[in-house]
Design a protein around this motif. Structure first.
Motif, mmCIF file in Angstrom:
data_model
loop_
_atom_site.group_PDB
_atom_site.id
_atom_site.type_symbol
_atom_site.label_atom_id
_atom_site.label_comp_id
_atom_site.label_asym_id
_atom_site.label_seq_id
_atom_site.Cartn_x
_atom_site.Cartn_y
_atom_site.Cartn_z
ATOM 1 N N SER A 284 0.893 -1.218 0.029
ATOM 2 C CA SER A 284 0.067 0.047 -0.034
ATOM 3 C C SER A 284 0.864 1.446 0.108
ATOM 4 O O SER A 284 0.626 2.092 -0.748
ATOM 5 N N ARG A 285 1.937 1.306 0.852
ATOM 6 C CA ARG A 285 2.904 2.543 0.776
ATOM 7 C C ARG A 285 3.337 2.736 -0.501
ATOM 8 O O ARG A 285 3.484 3.881 -0.983
ATOM 9 N N VAL A 286 3.688 1.617 -1.502
ATOM 10 C CA VAL A 286 4.320 1.510 -2.747
ATOM 11 C C VAL A 286 3.255 2.357 -3.680
ATOM 12 O O VAL A 286 3.600 3.337 -4.355
ATOM 13 N N THR A 287 2.062 2.003 -3.396
ATOM 14 C CA THR A 287 0.915 2.644 -4.183
ATOM 15 C C THR A 287 0.583 4.041 -3.951
ATOM 16 O O THR A 287 0.634 4.899 -4.745
ATOM 17 N N GLN A 288 0.818 4.424 -2.413
ATOM 18 C CA GLN A 288 0.602 5.759 -2.531
ATOM 19 C C GLN A 288 1.562 6.573 -2.768
ATOM 20 O O GLN A 288 1.425 7.928 -3.284
ATOM 21 N N GLN A 289 3.023 6.173 -2.861
ATOM 22 C CA GLN A 289 4.214 7.071 -3.321
ATOM 23 C C GLN A 289 3.974 7.114 -4.847
ATOM 24 O O GLN A 289 4.261 8.118 -5.283
ATOM 25 N N LEU A 290 3.320 5.991 -5.531
ATOM 26 C CA LEU A 290 3.256 6.186 -6.890
ATOM 27 C C LEU A 290 2.070 7.336 -7.168
ATOM 28 O O LEU A 290 2.222 8.041 -8.256
ATOM 29 N N ILE A 291 1.011 6.986 -6.732
ATOM 30 C CA ILE A 291 -0.036 8.318 -6.909
ATOM 31 C C ILE A 291 0.347 9.715 -6.632
ATOM 32 O O ILE A 291 0.043 10.811 -7.407
ATOM 33 N N LYS A 292 1.373 9.828 -5.594
ATOM 34 C CA LYS A 292 1.602 11.224 -5.409
ATOM 35 C C LYS A 292 2.741 11.824 -6.519
ATOM 36 O O LYS A 292 2.955 12.953 -6.589
ATOM 37 N N LEU A 293 3.289 10.947 -7.127
ATOM 38 C CA LEU A 293 4.162 11.624 -8.526
ATOM 39 C C LEU A 293 3.462 12.324 -9.349
ATOM 40 O O LEU A 293 2.509 12.161 -9.747
ATOM 41 N N PRO A 294 4.086 13.189 -9.705
ATOM 42 C CA PRO A 294 3.505 14.411 -10.731
ATOM 43 C C PRO A 294 3.270 13.768 -12.123
ATOM 44 O O PRO A 294 2.270 14.170 -12.771
ATOM 45 N N ASN A 295 4.142 12.849 -12.329
ATOM 46 C CA ASN A 295 3.786 12.303 -13.689
ATOM 47 C C ASN A 295 2.916 11.065 -13.829
ATOM 48 O O ASN A 295 3.313 10.146 -14.736
ATOM 49 N N VAL A 296 2.389 10.774 -12.963
ATOM 50 C CA VAL A 296 1.635 9.462 -12.729
ATOM 51 C C VAL A 296 0.037 9.935 -12.482
ATOM 52 O O VAL A 296 -0.401 10.620 -11.820
#
Length: 349
Positions: A284-296
């Motif tokens: 889940s933490r990986v998912t949250q980090q992905l979601i926060k990226l400006p280019n995702v």
């Protein structure tokens, strides 16, 4: 053991639905065929995949049919539900259905082939455009009263690699024809009947597709051969200017490795509707980090969730349930497991 029960108020069967957005047309179809319809009450944000096996058992204890979303259909659950005859997935993926256990228990499991293809194909193209035109950055900038203009890129005349050429993959390519893209396709079945008018030289191996594509779009099923298909090695083959799109299944991509590739500018961006954490909460933490990226650009597994798409899949699932309960067979392409002693019955919805 006799699991038959008398009709109550004109109903001969009980069908439990553990999915949201089950519409009136599908309910009416079930009722017209003698089915009492029970819609499970789920909390806001809760899905049937969040229900424990005891909770599912309590809901399904007297059910003859089950219309399911993403809950796991296990051998132990099926063994505890002797009355249950048919499990109908409102969707097409079935990696959470133990098909061997379904057969062993003498039950039938189906999927809703053909119901949401168009919706997912639309969503795939939407994610491509959203990433390359930097819509996330535009929206967040304007919300902060920042009118700086991000410099996007075109989908027009780009090379788009499609991995998996089922109904959705074909639908994506039909939509992209209007963008004059160059298609590349990686599929285990590049034959004439499956090619759908695609030129023979567009069929390539995975490595060629990854190296040459500006957009890589995943439309393969999740199985042992495809699990982790896009890993660190695959990501390193892609262009730094490339965009990865995943509207299929989270397990196709190693999300932690994708996160690292994006953070290190190995890729230009990603459009993600599915995540590994859907089946592995530890990520889940990986998912949250992905979601926060400006280019995702990320969406919560909504590719199939349109009014029209769900209406189609609801009705297909309902038709499959009715067919089994009435002693018939659903369309062959919808059946993923049939453990009935005799399946040589009429195929007619």
């Amino acid at each position: 053991m006799n699991n038959e029960k008398p009709a109550i108020l004109g109903f001969h069967y009980k069908v439990v639905v553990t999915q949201r957005f089950f519409d009136a047309q599908a309910i009416e179809h079930l009722r017209q065929h003698g089915c009492e319809v029970v819609i499970a009450e789920l909390r806001q944000g809760q899905a049937d995949a969040d229900l424990s096996e005891p909770q599912l058992r309590a809901l399904l204890d007297e059910a003859d049919g089950w219309i399911v979303g993403h809950a796991s259909v296990t051998a132990s659950l099926l063994e505890s539900l002797p009355r249950l005859k048919v499990i109908a997935r409102r969707g097409v993926g079935y990696e959470r259905v133990d098909t061997a256990a379904v057969k062993a228990a003498g039950k039938v499991a189906t999927i809703a082939i053909g119901g949401n293809d168009a919706s997912v194909a639309d969503h795939t193209v939407a994610l491509m455009l959203a990433v390359c035109r930097q819509l996330k950055q535009c929206q967040s900038g304007l919300a902060a009263d920042d009118w700086t203009i991000p410099l996007g890129s075109d989908l027009y005349r780009k090379t788009v690699g499609v991995i998996g050429l089922g109904r959705i993959g074909q639908g994506v390519l039909r939509r992209l024809a209007g963008f004059d893209v160059k298609p590349l396709v990686c599929t285990p079945h590049p034959d004439a009947t499956h090619a759908n008018g695609i030129a023979p030289d567009c069929f390539v191996d995975l490595e060629t597709l990854l190296r040459e594509s500006d957009f890589v779009s995943l439309h393969a099923p999740l199985n042992p051969a495809t699990n982790g298909l896009i890993d660190e090695h695959a990501l390193k083959l892609m262009k730094p200017s490339a965009v990865l799109i995943n509207t299929a299944r989270g397990g196709l991509v190693r999300d932690a490795q994708l996160l690292r590739a994006l953070q290190e500018n190995q890729l230009a961006g990603a459009g993600l509707d599915v995540f590994e954490s859907e089946s592995d909460p530890a990520l889940s933490r990986v998912t949250q980090q992905l979601i926060k990226l400006p280019n995702v650009v990320a969406t919560p597994h909504v590719g199939a969730s349109t009014v029209e798409g769900l209406s189609r899949t609801n009705l297909i699932a309902a038709q499959c349930v009715v067919a089994v309960l009435e002693g018939r067979s659903p369309p062959r392409h919808c059946v993923i497991a049939d453990g009935r002693p005799t399946t040589d019955v009429e195929e007619n919805l």
